[in-house]
Structures are given as structure tokens and as C-alpha cells.
Design a protein around this motif. Structure first.
Motif, mmCIF file in Angstrom:
data_model
loop_
_atom_site.group_PDB
_atom_site.id
_atom_site.type_symbol
_atom_site.label_atom_id
_atom_site.label_comp_id
_atom_site.label_asym_id
_atom_site.label_seq_id
_atom_site.Cartn_x
_atom_site.Cartn_y
_atom_site.Cartn_z
ATOM 1 N N MET A 83 2.023 10.807 -15.992
ATOM 2 C CA MET A 83 0.880 11.198 -15.166
ATOM 3 C C MET A 83 1.342 12.185 -14.096
ATOM 4 O O MET A 83 2.397 11.991 -13.488
ATOM 5 C CB MET A 83 0.275 9.971 -14.461
ATOM 6 C CG MET A 83 -0.115 8.824 -15.379
ATOM 7 S SD MET A 83 -1.470 9.235 -16.499
ATOM 8 C CE MET A 83 -2.818 9.390 -15.331
ATOM 9 N N LEU A 84 0.567 13.229 -13.900
ATOM 10 C CA LEU A 84 0.868 14.211 -12.855
ATOM 11 C C LEU A 84 -0.382 14.369 -12.005
ATOM 12 O O LEU A 84 -1.429 14.790 -12.518
ATOM 13 C CB LEU A 84 1.277 15.550 -13.491
ATOM 14 C CG LEU A 84 1.399 16.749 -12.543
ATOM 15 C CD1 LEU A 84 2.511 16.534 -11.521
ATOM 16 C CD2 LEU A 84 1.649 18.026 -13.337
ATOM 17 N N ASN A 85 -0.286 14.012 -10.735
ATOM 18 C CA ASN A 85 -1.429 14.075 -9.817
ATOM 19 C C ASN A 85 -2.690 13.488 -10.450
ATOM 20 O O ASN A 85 -3.772 14.091 -10.406
ATOM 21 C CB ASN A 85 -1.684 15.522 -9.381
ATOM 22 C CG ASN A 85 -0.536 16.039 -8.526
ATOM 23 O OD1 ASN A 85 0.211 15.257 -7.943
ATOM 24 N ND2 ASN A 85 -0.393 17.347 -8.446
ATOM 25 N N GLY A 86 -2.540 12.333 -11.077
ATOM 26 C CA GLY A 86 -3.688 11.613 -11.628
ATOM 27 C C GLY A 86 -4.120 12.058 -13.011
ATOM 28 O O GLY A 86 -5.005 11.461 -13.614
ATOM 29 N N GLU A 87 -3.485 13.107 -13.551
ATOM 30 C CA GLU A 87 -3.874 13.591 -14.880
ATOM 31 C C GLU A 87 -2.843 13.151 -15.921
ATOM 32 O O GLU A 87 -1.632 13.210 -15.669
ATOM 33 C CB GLU A 87 -3.950 15.136 -14.864
ATOM 34 C CG GLU A 87 -4.449 15.719 -16.176
ATOM 35 C CD GLU A 87 -4.136 17.224 -16.343
ATOM 36 O OE1 GLU A 87 -4.286 17.726 -17.450
ATOM 37 O OE2 GLU A 87 -3.733 17.858 -15.346
ATOM 38 N N ASP A 88 -3.320 12.703 -17.073
ATOM 39 C CA ASP A 88 -2.424 12.335 -18.169
ATOM 40 C C ASP A 88 -1.912 13.630 -18.817
ATOM 41 O O ASP A 88 -2.681 14.372 -19.432
ATOM 42 C CB ASP A 88 -3.209 11.499 -19.195
ATOM 43 C CG ASP A 88 -2.330 11.010 -20.336
ATOM 44 O OD1 ASP A 88 -1.309 11.662 -20.621
ATOM 45 O OD2 ASP A 88 -2.676 9.982 -20.939
ATOM 46 N N VAL A 89 -0.604 13.901 -18.638
ATOM 47 C CA VAL A 89 -0.051 15.167 -19.143
ATOM 48 C C VAL A 89 0.930 14.931 -20.294
ATOM 49 O O VAL A 89 1.714 15.816 -20.645
ATOM 50 C CB VAL A 89 0.649 15.969 -18.007
ATOM 51 C CG1 VAL A 89 -0.359 16.476 -16.993
ATOM 52 C CG2 VAL A 89 1.734 15.136 -17.325
ATOM 53 N N GLU A 90 0.879 13.714 -20.861
ATOM 54 C CA GLU A 90 1.869 13.335 -21.876
ATOM 55 C C GLU A 90 1.988 14.376 -23.008
ATOM 56 O O GLU A 90 3.097 14.777 -23.364
ATOM 57 C CB GLU A 90 1.510 11.957 -22.454
ATOM 58 C CG GLU A 90 2.555 11.403 -23.411
ATOM 59 C CD GLU A 90 3.954 11.278 -22.807
ATOM 60 O OE1 GLU A 90 4.079 11.044 -21.589
ATOM 61 O OE2 GLU A 90 4.929 11.430 -23.556
ATOM 62 N N ASN A 91 0.875 14.811 -23.563
ATOM 63 C CA ASN A 91 0.960 15.773 -24.670
ATOM 64 C C ASN A 91 1.398 17.153 -24.192
ATOM 65 O O ASN A 91 2.191 17.819 -24.841
ATOM 66 C CB ASN A 91 -0.374 15.870 -25.412
ATOM 67 C CG ASN A 91 -0.612 14.624 -26.236
ATOM 68 O OD1 ASN A 91 0.338 13.968 -26.671
ATOM 69 N ND2 ASN A 91 -1.873 14.264 -26.429
ATOM 70 N N LYS A 92 0.866 17.541 -23.038
ATOM 71 C CA LYS A 92 1.166 18.887 -22.534
ATOM 72 C C LYS A 92 2.655 19.105 -22.255
ATOM 73 O O LYS A 92 3.146 20.214 -22.357
ATOM 74 C CB LYS A 92 0.393 19.141 -21.232
ATOM 75 C CG LYS A 92 -1.088 19.339 -21.447
ATOM 76 C CD LYS A 92 -1.747 19.750 -20.148
ATOM 77 C CE LYS A 92 -3.254 19.782 -20.309
ATOM 78 N NZ LYS A 92 -3.946 19.791 -19.019
ATOM 79 N N ILE A 93 3.360 18.048 -21.858
ATOM 80 C CA ILE A 93 4.772 18.256 -21.474
ATOM 81 C C ILE A 93 5.724 18.229 -22.664
ATOM 82 O O ILE A 93 6.889 18.568 -22.524
ATOM 83 C CB ILE A 93 5.258 17.223 -20.419
ATOM 84 C CG1 ILE A 93 5.192 15.799 -20.971
ATOM 85 C CG2 ILE A 93 4.488 17.365 -19.117
ATOM 86 C CD1 ILE A 93 5.942 14.787 -20.107
ATOM 87 N N ARG A 94 5.245 17.843 -23.850
ATOM 88 C CA ARG A 94 6.157 17.697 -24.994
ATOM 89 C C ARG A 94 6.219 18.942 -25.866
ATOM 90 O O ARG A 94 6.125 18.866 -27.079
ATOM 91 C CB ARG A 94 5.747 16.484 -25.851
ATOM 92 C CG ARG A 94 5.657 15.175 -25.104
ATOM 93 C CD ARG A 94 6.991 14.696 -24.651
ATOM 94 N NE ARG A 94 6.888 13.529 -23.769
ATOM 95 C CZ ARG A 94 7.888 13.067 -23.043
ATOM 96 N NH1 ARG A 94 9.065 13.627 -23.088
ATOM 97 N NH2 ARG A 94 7.731 12.023 -22.253
ATOM 98 N N THR A 95 6.331 20.102 -25.266
ATOM 99 C CA THR A 95 6.440 21.340 -26.051
ATOM 100 C C THR A 95 7.790 21.989 -25.742
ATOM 101 O O THR A 95 8.433 21.670 -24.729
ATOM 102 C CB THR A 95 5.325 22.335 -25.666
ATOM 103 O OG1 THR A 95 5.516 22.715 -24.299
ATOM 104 C CG2 THR A 95 3.941 21.727 -25.831
ATOM 105 N N LEU A 96 8.206 22.911 -26.607
ATOM 106 C CA LEU A 96 9.466 23.627 -26.362
ATOM 107 C C LEU A 96 9.390 24.413 -25.066
ATOM 108 O O LEU A 96 10.352 24.495 -24.314
ATOM 109 C CB LEU A 96 9.757 24.589 -27.526
ATOM 110 C CG LEU A 96 10.301 23.976 -28.817
ATOM 111 C CD1 LEU A 96 10.478 25.071 -29.854
ATOM 112 C CD2 LEU A 96 11.624 23.256 -28.587
ATOM 113 N N GLU A 97 8.205 24.998 -24.804
ATOM 114 C CA GLU A 97 8.036 25.816 -23.598
ATOM 115 C C GLU A 97 8.277 24.979 -22.334
ATOM 116 O O GLU A 97 8.986 25.396 -21.415
ATOM 117 C CB GLU A 97 6.612 26.402 -23.587
ATOM 118 C CG GLU A 97 6.404 27.412 -22.493
ATOM 119 C CD GLU A 97 4.923 27.691 -22.224
ATOM 120 O OE1 GLU A 97 4.064 26.998 -22.804
ATOM 121 O OE2 GLU A 97 4.652 28.584 -21.409
ATOM 122 N N ILE A 98 7.696 23.790 -22.312
ATOM 123 C CA ILE A 98 7.857 22.952 -21.115
ATOM 124 C C ILE A 98 9.272 22.354 -21.062
ATOM 125 O O ILE A 98 9.829 22.170 -19.978
ATOM 126 C CB ILE A 98 6.780 21.844 -21.060
ATOM 127 C CG1 ILE A 98 5.372 22.472 -21.044
ATOM 128 C CG2 ILE A 98 6.960 20.935 -19.840
ATOM 129 C CD1 ILE A 98 5.093 23.394 -19.867
#
Ligand code: DC
Length: 229
Positions: A83-98
Motif C-alpha cells: 500500500m502506498l498512501n492508502g492505494e493498493d499498488v501491488e500490481n503497479k510495482i511488479r514491473t521491470l521499469e519499477i
């Protein structure tokens, strides 16, 4: 039963989180994925113009780093989402870019200090399995059990490649291998808390082990350590 801190460090994509999660479940401990915390910082900085593919606005990052609320939320299926500032970012952070952004942002000393402080607080009551790059050396130098995981770069790149394919993300094996080697270099050569095996960590190479085989050995190591205390 006595509760301890288990520190698991090692190279990227060598199965740290699989082992850490399974061990936490076995022991009834909390599991903390510190890589996800650096990834969340990378995501925030990319989305807020504080970094791009080449540069980082360090002054800008310094201003926001202590205001970021990074945590984990337990899902009904037992998994954890970042969670980042209340938002579920689990999928967004699992990329090569991130992953790349996290690797670069994690070279900044004040970013590490801010996250290390949070991680140390998470371990106040012990009964925790934490994985990352500096857990046994910096975050919990007195952890009762330290594991240092490794596997050959080709094996790790292959695992990462399959993972990306399963998620439906396009990936090229040679590119994944190149990025794996670059990330290893950066993680082990940075000035701030480079990845290294703590003197009292147990080295564990899982290149040739199945998930089941390695878990059996890790649980034996854990039980032996608990019995010694
Ligand atoms: O484990 P991971 O691939 O999710 O980690 C992403 C990046 O974060 C990795 O390149 C190095 C950095 N990291 C770190 O510097 N210290 C940690 N304790 C965990 C991750």
C-alpha cells in the motif's frame, strides 16, 4: 515458543520472497518484503516527476520521503498487498521499469535511512521474517537467523522471465538476463549498504533445488536455530 527475527538477503529473483513467505506462514510470523517498499518509493517518484529513466531530483525526494505511508494489507487469500498512501499498488510495482527505479532510488542514503527506520520499528516485537538486501547487515545486525540466498544469474533471469510471461507482460530473455546482471552489479557496488553476505549468515544456493526441497532445508535450519536459543 521463542520468537526470533529472520533476516533473508540475496540477489534479485533468487526466490527470497517465496522462502520468506513460506517460512513466515510455517512459523506464524509476520512477513515484510522490503524490496516492495523501495519499489513503492520508485513508483511514487516516477509518477510525481521526481525521477525519470536517467535522473533523480534528490532534493525533491528528500522533501517527500518521510511523508510517504508505505505498508502492507493482508488479503482474504493470505497474500499481502503493498500500500502506498492508502492505494493498493501491488500490481503497479511488479514491473521491470519499477524494479529498475527501485534499484536506482535505493542507492540514495537518506532514502535508505528513512526505510530502515520503518523496517526496524516493524521488528520491535520480533516474530518477523524480513527479506531484502541489507537486512542481516544493517536493519537487523543482531537477527537470530540470517540467510543469504543465491542462484546462478541465468537461473534467476529464467525465473523472472517466466514470472513476467505469466503476468502477461512482454519480455525478452536476453533483456531480462542483461537487467539481472546490471541490477546485481548496482546492488553489490553501491556506496550505501551494498548487498553483501553478513559474516554470520548461512549461504544458500538454490540453483538446483525445487521449491519443496529448499523449504524442507530452510525449515530444518530454522528449527535447529530455535532449539539452540
Ligand atoms: O527485491 P526487489 O527486486 O523487489 O528489490 C527492488 C530493488 O530494491 C533492488 O534492486 C534493490 C533494492 N532493495 C534494497 O536496496 N534494499 C532492500 N532491503 C530491498 C531492496
Amino acid at each position: 515458543m521463542k520468537k526470533i527475527i529472520v533476516a533473508i538477503d540475496g540477489y534479485s529473483s533468487c526466490g527470497k520472497s517465496t522462502i520468506a513467505k513460506a517460512l513466515a506462514r510455517y512459523a506464524g510470523y509476520k512477513y515484510i518484503d522490503t524490496g516492495a517498499m523501495y519499489r513503492a518509493v520508485g513508483l511514487y517518484c516516477l509518477n510525481h516527476g521526481l525521477m525519470d529513466k536517467e535522473t533523480i531530483n534528490e532534493d525533491g525526494v528528500r522533501q517527500i520521503i518521510d511523508s510517504l505511508a508505505i505498508g502492507f494489507s493482508l488479503q482474504a487469500d493470505g497474500s499481502q498487498h503493498t500500500m502506498l498512501n492508502g492505494e493498493d499498488v501491488e500490481n503497479k510495482i511488479r514491473t521491470l521499469e519499477i524494479g529498475d527505479a527501485a534499484s536506482r532510488i535505493s542507492t540514495i542514503g537518506f532514502v535508505r535511512q528513512a526505510l530502515v527506520r520503518q523496517q526496524q520499528r516493524m521488528g520491535d516485537e520480533k516474530g518477523i521474517v524480513m527479506d531484502g538486501r541489507d537486512i542481516g547487515t544493517v536493519v537487523f545486525p543482531k537477527a537470530e537467523l540470517k540467510l543469504f540466498l543465491t542462484a546462478r544469474p541465468e537461473v534467476r533471469a529464467q525465473r523472472r522471465f517466466l514470472e513476467l510471461q505469466q503476468k502477461g507482460q512482454s519480455a525478452d530473455f536476453e533483456q531480462v538476463l542483461k537487467e539481472t546482471n546490471e541490477r546485481d552489479y548496482r546492488d553489490t557496488h553501491r556506496k550505501e549498504s551494498p548487498l553483501r553476505q553478513a559474516d554470520d549468515a548461512i549461504l544458500f544456493d538454490n540453483s538446483e533445488l525445487t521449491e519443496e526441497g529448499q523449504m524442507k532445508q530452510i525449515i530444518e535450519i530454522f528449527e535447529k536455530r530455535i532449539a539452540q536459543l
